[in-house]
Design a protein around this motif. Structure first.
Motif, PDB file in Angstrom:
ATOM      1  N   TYR A 273      38.879  62.916  37.897  1.00  0.00           N
ATOM      2  CA  TYR A 273      40.309  63.044  37.640  1.00  0.00           C
ATOM      3  C   TYR A 273      40.574  64.301  38.500  1.00  0.00           C
ATOM      4  O   TYR A 273      40.120  65.315  38.464  1.00  0.00           O
ATOM      5  CB  TYR A 273      40.665  63.380  36.238  1.00  0.00           C
ATOM      6  N   ARG A 274      41.893  63.896  39.434  1.00  0.00           N
ATOM      7  CA  ARG A 274      42.475  65.250  40.036  1.00  0.00           C
ATOM      8  C   ARG A 274      43.293  65.877  39.145  1.00  0.00           C
ATOM      9  O   ARG A 274      44.265  65.112  38.256  1.00  0.00           O
ATOM     10  CB  ARG A 274      43.310  64.834  41.224  1.00  0.00           C
TER      11      ARG A 274
ATOM     12  N   LEU B  13      46.592  68.339  38.925  1.00  0.00           N
ATOM     13  CA  LEU B  13      47.651  68.627  39.935  1.00  0.00           C
ATOM     14  C   LEU B  13      48.705  69.540  39.434  1.00  0.00           C
ATOM     15  O   LEU B  13      48.813  69.474  38.097  1.00  0.00           O
ATOM     16  CB  LEU B  13      48.337  67.356  40.486  1.00  0.00           C
TER      17      LEU B  13
ATOM     18  N   GLU C 216      47.002  69.723  44.582  1.00  0.00           N
ATOM     19  CA  GLU C 216      45.691  69.495  43.809  1.00  0.00           C
ATOM     20  C   GLU C 216      44.813  71.091  43.787  1.00  0.00           C
ATOM     21  O   GLU C 216      44.690  71.579  44.652  1.00  0.00           O
ATOM     22  CB  GLU C 216      44.982  68.469  44.556  1.00  0.00           C
ATOM     23  N   CYS C 217      44.522  71.000  42.295  1.00  0.00           N
ATOM     24  CA  CYS C 217      43.665  72.278  42.184  1.00  0.00           C
ATOM     25  C   CYS C 217      42.198  71.975  42.029  1.00  0.00           C
ATOM     26  O   CYS C 217      41.438  72.952  42.243  1.00  0.00           O
ATOM     27  CB  CYS C 217      44.242  72.836  40.637  1.00  0.00           C
TER      28      CYS C 217
ATOM     29  N   VAL D 111      38.930  68.657  41.227  1.00  0.00           N
ATOM     30  CA  VAL D 111      38.571  67.100  40.985  1.00  0.00           C
ATOM     31  C   VAL D 111      37.411  67.479  39.710  1.00  0.00           C
ATOM     32  O   VAL D 111      36.590  68.254  40.010  1.00  0.00           O
ATOM     33  CB  VAL D 111      37.979  66.264  41.764  1.00  0.00           C
TER      34      VAL D 111
ATOM     35  N   CYS E 278      51.541  70.790  34.759  1.00  0.00           N
ATOM     36  CA  CYS E 278      50.244  70.508  35.179  1.00  0.00           C
ATOM     37  C   CYS E 278      49.828  68.941  34.635  1.00  0.00           C
ATOM     38  O   CYS E 278      49.913  68.795  33.682  1.00  0.00           O
ATOM     39  CB  CYS E 278      49.245  71.392  34.763  1.00  0.00           C
TER      40      CYS E 278
ATOM     41  N   MET F 259      47.147  65.472  35.016  1.00  0.00           N
ATOM     42  CA  MET F 259      45.672  64.744  35.688  1.00  0.00           C
ATOM     43  C   MET F 259      46.052  63.242  36.108  1.00  0.00           C
ATOM     44  O   MET F 259      46.728  62.738  35.463  1.00  0.00           O
ATOM     45  CB  MET F 259      44.370  65.180  34.723  1.00  0.00           C
TER      46      MET F 259
ATOM     47  N   LYS G 179      41.075  59.586  40.025  1.00  0.00           N
ATOM     48  CA  LYS G 179      40.801  59.572  41.401  1.00  0.00           C
ATOM     49  C   LYS G 179      40.457  58.281  41.931  1.00  0.00           C
ATOM     50  O   LYS G 179      39.833  57.368  41.452  1.00  0.00           O
ATOM     51  CB  LYS G 179      39.572  60.735  41.757  1.00  0.00           C
TER      52      LYS G 179
END
Length: 154
Positions: free
Chosen positions: A76-77, A79, A120-121, A123, A149, A151, A154
């Motif tokens: 999961y990204r 963000l 994106e911070c 994964v 924030c 998620m 991906k």
């Protein structure tokens, strides 16, 4: 059939456990040799012959072979979303603190969020991503900033 015992697919004992393959066990004197291609259930008495009625559970051998299959976890990204009220310095602090980025990397992520509306911070696996999102949101609320924030898979 003389001198052999039929296993799970035997027509006389229609009690196979999920197997339609027949396993033949030839009897040669007192030694028993087996050849198994799939998991099968064999019912053989202590004397080496088939149990009367085919239901002697005390002398039953169950032979199974399993292959463990591992699956990679979904990623999961995490963000950050832009808003007009959260100071840029606070966003840099959040990225450094919760995503272990250097000051330079955190600044670049913050500028990407500022210019593109989202950045994106990192994964992560589901549990880690969920924890990071919760930590960032709690920290922003504690400092009275509307930073968002989220998620996404991906």
């Amino acid at each position: 059939m003389t001198g052999s015992v039929l296993g799970a697919g035997d027509a006389r004992s229609n009690r196979g456990i999920g197997s339609t393959h027949m396993t033949q066990v030839p009897l040669q004197g007192t030694a028993i040799s087996t050849t198994l291609h799939r998991p099968a259930r064999l019912a053989i008495t202590a004397s080496g012959s088939r149990a009367p009625g085919g239901d002697d559970r005390s002398n039953t051998a169950i032979i199974t072979r399993t292959k463990p299959k591992t699956k990679k976890p979904s990623l999961y990204r995490v963000l950050l979303l832009n808003d007009d009220y959260t100071p840029m310095e606070f966003v840099v602090l959040v990225v450094e603190r919760f995503f272990n980025k250097s000051h330079e990397d955190a600044y670049h992520i913050m500028m990407h969020v500022h210019q593109n509306g989202v950045g994106e911070c990192g994964v992560f696996t589901y549990e880690v991503a969920e924890t990071k999102v919760t930590q960032v949101m709690d920290f922003a609320r504690k400092h009275q900033h509307p930073l968002q924030c989220v998620m996404e898979k991906k």
